[in-house]
Structure formats: C-alpha cells, structure tokens
Scaffold this motif. Sequence first.
Motif, mmCIF file in Angstrom:
data_model
loop_
_atom_site.group_PDB
_atom_site.id
_atom_site.type_symbol
_atom_site.label_atom_id
_atom_site.label_comp_id
_atom_site.label_asym_id
_atom_site.label_seq_id
_atom_site.Cartn_x
_atom_site.Cartn_y
_atom_site.Cartn_z
ATOM 1 N N GLU A 112 7.236 0.623 2.478
ATOM 2 C CA GLU A 112 6.082 0.609 3.393
ATOM 3 C C GLU A 112 5.041 1.639 2.970
ATOM 4 N N LEU A 113 5.502 2.821 2.575
ATOM 5 C CA LEU A 113 4.567 3.852 2.123
ATOM 6 C C LEU A 113 3.826 3.419 0.860
ATOM 7 N N ASN A 114 4.547 2.797 -0.058
ATOM 8 C CA ASN A 114 3.897 2.314 -1.276
ATOM 9 C C ASN A 114 2.862 1.239 -0.952
ATOM 10 N N ALA A 115 3.195 0.335 -0.028
ATOM 11 C CA ALA A 115 2.243 -0.706 0.361
ATOM 12 C C ALA A 115 1.007 -0.088 1.014
ATOM 13 N N LYS A 116 1.210 0.887 1.894
ATOM 14 C CA LYS A 116 0.066 1.551 2.536
ATOM 15 C C LYS A 116 -0.766 2.306 1.509
ATOM 16 N N HIS A 117 -0.096 2.920 0.536
ATOM 17 C CA HIS A 117 -0.827 3.648 -0.505
ATOM 18 C C HIS A 117 -1.706 2.686 -1.312
ATOM 19 N N GLU A 119 -2.829 -0.197 -0.260
ATOM 20 C CA GLU A 119 -3.885 -0.660 0.644
ATOM 21 C C GLU A 119 -4.996 0.391 0.750
ATOM 22 N N LEU A 120 -4.607 1.660 0.848
ATOM 23 C CA LEU A 120 -5.610 2.729 0.908
ATOM 24 C C LEU A 120 -6.427 2.799 -0.377
ATOM 25 N N LEU A 121 -5.767 2.605 -1.524
ATOM 26 C CA LEU A 121 -6.507 2.615 -2.791
ATOM 27 C C LEU A 121 -7.506 1.460 -2.849
ATOM 28 N N GLU A 122 -7.081 0.281 -2.365
ATOM 29 C CA GLU A 122 -7.997 -0.865 -2.345
ATOM 30 C C GLU A 122 -9.175 -0.609 -1.404
ATOM 31 N N LEU A 123 -8.884 -0.043 -0.222
ATOM 32 C CA LEU A 123 -9.958 0.259 0.733
ATOM 33 C C LEU A 123 -10.901 1.326 0.186
#
Length: 187
Positions: A112-117, A119-123
């Motif tokens: 989950e942390l990797n997915a959020k990371h 997602e944050l990089l994409e944003l």
Amino acid sequence: MPSAQTLRQPSTPSLPLSMPGKSPYYHPAPPPATYNRVSMSPPSAGSSVNTSAVPSLTSGSYAGSTSGDYESSNGGTSGVDLVELMNDRLSGAINPMPLDRSLVRQAQTSGELNAKHRELLELQALAQRRLKNTRANFADGMKAAKEVKRDLEWTQKRVSALKTKTERKYPTAYQKASSRYPTTVDY
C-alpha cells in the motif's frame, strides 16, 4: 532456652503475586526425542571408568584418551544432532501464526505504501506539468497586457493630440461642444 515469643517472627501480611495467564497460543511440548542416533552404548562400570560427575585428571577417560568414554578411536560417534533437537523442541513451543499474520500485514502495508508513493509521484509530475502550462499562460497573458497598455497609451496620445489640434483650429465650436458635453476625468 529462648522463649517461644523470641523465636516467633512478626507476621506481615503477604501480598498477592500476579501470575501470567495462559497464552491462547500455548502448545504442549512434543514428547522427548528418542536418542537412537548414539552408535555406542555407555561404558560399563569397570575398574578404569570414573563414575563421579567430575572426570579425574589421572583417569584414562579424560580428554584426549583413547579408552573411549565418549568417543571411540575409530572415528567417533555421530552423536545427537543438537540443532535438529532444538528445532524439534522449539517448533512445538512457538506458534508461528501470529508471526505469519504480522508478516502478511507488513507485506500488505508495504504494498500500500509503495502504491501511494507511486501515486504521489504521478500527482507531483502532473502538478509540475500544470505549473509549467500555467506559467506559459501567465507569460502570454502578461505579454498581451503589455501590448494592450502600449495600444492604450498610443490611443491616449493620439486622442490628446487630436483634441489639442481641434481646440486650436476651431476654438468657438470647441467651447460650445465642451460646454454641451463635459470632459471626463483623465485616468
């Protein structure tokens, strides 16, 4: 002889001891392992064998002797595999389920942390693109505003020049028109 009162200790009330409760994960220890790996039987009690718990320095069974208390001279015994014995004993004493659950939860949290990371990089990349576009639009808007300002200044100069020219060339008509249509405040 001392009296009974002098021998008696003063009694103090004892406090209750807190005892740990039983764990829901308790598993009884497995039955003791059989030691069938020992390839030789223990030595028989003879005249040269020391039967005390402490080996004698003069006894032939002390370290390095070839009389064979624990090892024979033809290569020794394989003995008990202590690692396997400890593994067998500890495998029944420890319940691996809580550890497995925590490892699974850790892996899920890490995912989950990797997915959020990601997602944050994409944003962040999207925000940088939008900021670049906004800066370009702002620069275009400032350029257009400067052009409009130049055009307005040119128009103002032109109107002022025409007004002055008209006032000089036709003073009576200009006075009549100015009284009829009052001038607005200059900006």
